[in-house]
Design a protein around this motif. Structure first.
Motif, PDB file in Angstrom:
ATOM      1  N   THR A  30     -32.275  -2.218  19.711  1.00 23.40           N
ATOM      2  CA  THR A  30     -32.648  -3.276  20.848  1.00 23.40           C
ATOM      3  C   THR A  30     -31.686  -3.706  21.634  1.00 23.40           C
ATOM      4  OG1 THR A  30     -31.529  -5.274  20.182  1.00 23.40           O
ATOM      5  CG2 THR A  30     -33.639  -4.882  19.053  1.00 23.40           C
ATOM      6  N   SER A  31     -31.464  -1.939  22.495  1.00 20.11           N
ATOM      7  CA  SER A  31     -30.327  -1.968  23.774  1.00 20.11           C
ATOM      8  C   SER A  31     -31.452  -2.039  24.409  1.00 20.11           C
ATOM      9  CB  SER A  31     -29.465  -1.383  23.324  1.00 20.11           C
ATOM     10  OG  SER A  31     -29.336   0.421  23.369  1.00 20.11           O
ATOM     11  N   THR A  32     -32.506  -1.441  24.411  1.00 17.45           N
ATOM     12  CA  THR A  32     -33.129  -1.193  25.605  1.00 17.45           C
ATOM     13  C   THR A  32     -32.797  -2.310  27.096  1.00 17.45           C
ATOM     14  OG1 THR A  32     -34.704   0.067  24.444  1.00 17.45           O
ATOM     15  CG2 THR A  32     -35.697  -0.404  26.461  1.00 17.45           C
ATOM     16  N   THR A  33     -33.009  -2.268  28.644  1.00 13.94           N
ATOM     17  CA  THR A  33     -32.526  -2.494  29.437  1.00 13.94           C
ATOM     18  C   THR A  33     -33.775  -3.870  29.307  1.00 13.94           C
ATOM     19  OG1 THR A  33     -32.880  -1.279  31.074  1.00 13.94           O
ATOM     20  CG2 THR A  33     -30.865  -1.591  29.924  1.00 13.94           C
ATOM     21  N   ILE A  34     -34.050  -4.752  30.156  1.00 15.65           N
ATOM     22  CA  ILE A  34     -35.241  -4.678  30.218  1.00 15.65           C
ATOM     23  C   ILE A  34     -35.888  -4.558  32.110  1.00 15.65           C
ATOM     24  CG2 ILE A  34     -36.394  -6.912  32.096  1.00 15.65           C
ATOM     25  CD1 ILE A  34     -34.165  -9.308  30.484  1.00 15.65           C
ATOM     26  N   GLU A  35     -34.998  -3.953  32.837  1.00 13.51           N
ATOM     27  CA  GLU A  35     -35.309  -2.947  33.663  1.00 13.51           C
ATOM     28  C   GLU A  35     -36.332  -1.877  33.484  1.00 13.51           C
ATOM     29  OE1 GLU A  35     -33.182  -0.119  37.473  1.00 13.51           O
ATOM     30  OE2 GLU A  35     -32.010  -0.821  35.833  1.00 13.51           O
ATOM     31  N   SER A  51     -42.321  -6.417  37.781  1.00 10.67           N
ATOM     32  CA  SER A  51     -41.311  -7.023  38.327  1.00 10.67           C
ATOM     33  C   SER A  51     -39.977  -7.333  37.261  1.00 10.67           C
ATOM     34  CB  SER A  51     -41.024  -7.517  39.706  1.00 10.67           C
ATOM     35  OG  SER A  51     -41.444  -8.767  39.377  1.00 10.67           O
ATOM     36  N   GLN A  52     -38.512  -7.632  37.765  1.00  5.50           N
ATOM     37  CA  GLN A  52     -37.881  -8.375  36.285  1.00  5.50           C
ATOM     38  C   GLN A  52     -38.319  -9.726  37.026  1.00  5.50           C
ATOM     39  OE1 GLN A  52     -33.914  -7.177  36.130  1.00  5.50           O
ATOM     40  NE2 GLN A  52     -34.645  -4.687  36.805  1.00  5.50           N
ATOM     41  N   ARG A  53     -38.214 -10.038  38.366  1.00  4.73           N
ATOM     42  CA  ARG A  53     -39.398 -11.458  38.509  1.00  4.73           C
ATOM     43  C   ARG A  53     -40.243 -11.353  37.516  1.00  4.73           C
ATOM     44  NH1 ARG A  53     -40.859 -13.900  44.766  1.00  4.73           N
ATOM     45  NH2 ARG A  53     -41.019 -16.167  43.834  1.00  4.73           N
ATOM     46  N   THR A  54     -41.012 -10.889  37.390  1.00  3.13           N
ATOM     47  CA  THR A  54     -42.877 -11.403  36.680  1.00  3.13           C
ATOM     48  C   THR A  54     -42.283 -11.494  35.259  1.00  3.13           C
ATOM     49  OG1 THR A  54     -43.918 -10.241  38.074  1.00  3.13           O
ATOM     50  CG2 THR A  54     -44.710 -10.423  36.028  1.00  3.13           C
ATOM     51  N   PHE A  55     -41.353 -10.228  34.850  1.00  2.00           N
ATOM     52  CA  PHE A  55     -41.242 -10.696  33.064  1.00  2.00           C
ATOM     53  C   PHE A  55     -40.174 -11.667  33.136  1.00  2.00           C
ATOM     54  CE2 PHE A  55     -37.972 -10.310  29.538  1.00  2.00           C
ATOM     55  CZ  PHE A  55     -37.667  -9.298  29.491  1.00  2.00           C
ATOM     56  N   TYR A  56     -39.362 -12.693  33.535  1.00  2.00           N
ATOM     57  CA  TYR A  56     -38.887 -13.980  33.550  1.00  2.00           C
ATOM     58  C   TYR A  56     -39.567 -14.516  33.583  1.00  2.00           C
ATOM     59  CZ  TYR A  56     -33.924 -11.767  32.897  1.00  2.00           C
ATOM     60  OH  TYR A  56     -33.043 -10.816  32.579  1.00  2.00           O
TER      61      TYR A  56
END
Length: 199
Positions: free
Chosen positions: A27-32, A41-46
């Protein structure tokens, strides 16, 4: 964004994450990296997942929906063990989901990561009531709320233990056999629970 579109987006991001987790074996895959694969986008992710670990929740929610539907549609006169084995089978639990979710590698990652395991265990909550109703309709549990919760919880936990055992490479048994053993062990401990089961 409508609720349906939001649910579809959450599921597509979850699928992107599971494919990366299955490929990486962890699970070390980054959010990016998840965002890049999902095309968001990361904003959408969060906006949809307050923390990274929540990214797998839509997968387990979809699984709970499929099992709940199958419990409601199960034949009243069917062999209880056979029906439960089918409900916990991958073709029921993971229907409408990509094959990667059923890879031993991905499920092992979920089992071995405490934060993600909690999300898998959370599946028990929405499943408890429908499972208790299924058992009650077959005379395997009464009206007592404690008994209903206890027995439905035992069935759900037994199924998860069968999956855990199946993930161990050294076991010669297939998942179907392990699920059947688990259901027989649980139900046979209840008075009259397996009176009609040919085992």
């Amino acid at each position: 964004m409508t609720e349906r579109r939001s649910d579809e987006l959450r599921l597509s991001v979850a699928v992107a994450a599971l494919e990366l987790f299955a490929f990486d074996g962890g699970t070390s895959t980054t959010i990016e990296a998840i965002c890049d694969r999902a095309g968001i986008s990361q904003r959408t992710f969060y906006r949809h997942f307050p923390v990274k670990e929540d990214v797998v929740v839509p997968l387990f929610e979809r699984s709970a929906e499929a099992m709940t539907e199958s419990l409601g549609d199960a034949p009243a006169d069917g062999d209880v063990v056979e029906v439960l084995v089918e409900i916990f089978s991958p073709r029921t639990m993971f229907r409408d989901l990509p094959p990667a979710i059923f890879q031993q590698r991905f499920l092992s990652v979920m089992r071995d990561s405490p934060e993600y395991l909690l999300r898998w265990h959370a599946l028990d909550e929405p499943m408890s009531g429908p499972m208790a109703d299924f058992l009650a309709a077959r005379g395997l549990v009464g009206d007592d709320p404690f008994e209903r919760g206890l027995r439905s919880g035992l069935v759900l936990h037994a199924a998860r233990l069968a999956y855990y055992r199946w993930m161990q490479a050294e076991t010669p048994e297939g998942l179907h056999e392990l699920l059947e053993r688990a259901m027989v062990a649980v139900l046979s401990s209840w008075k009259g629970g397996l009176a009609d089961h040919a085992w």
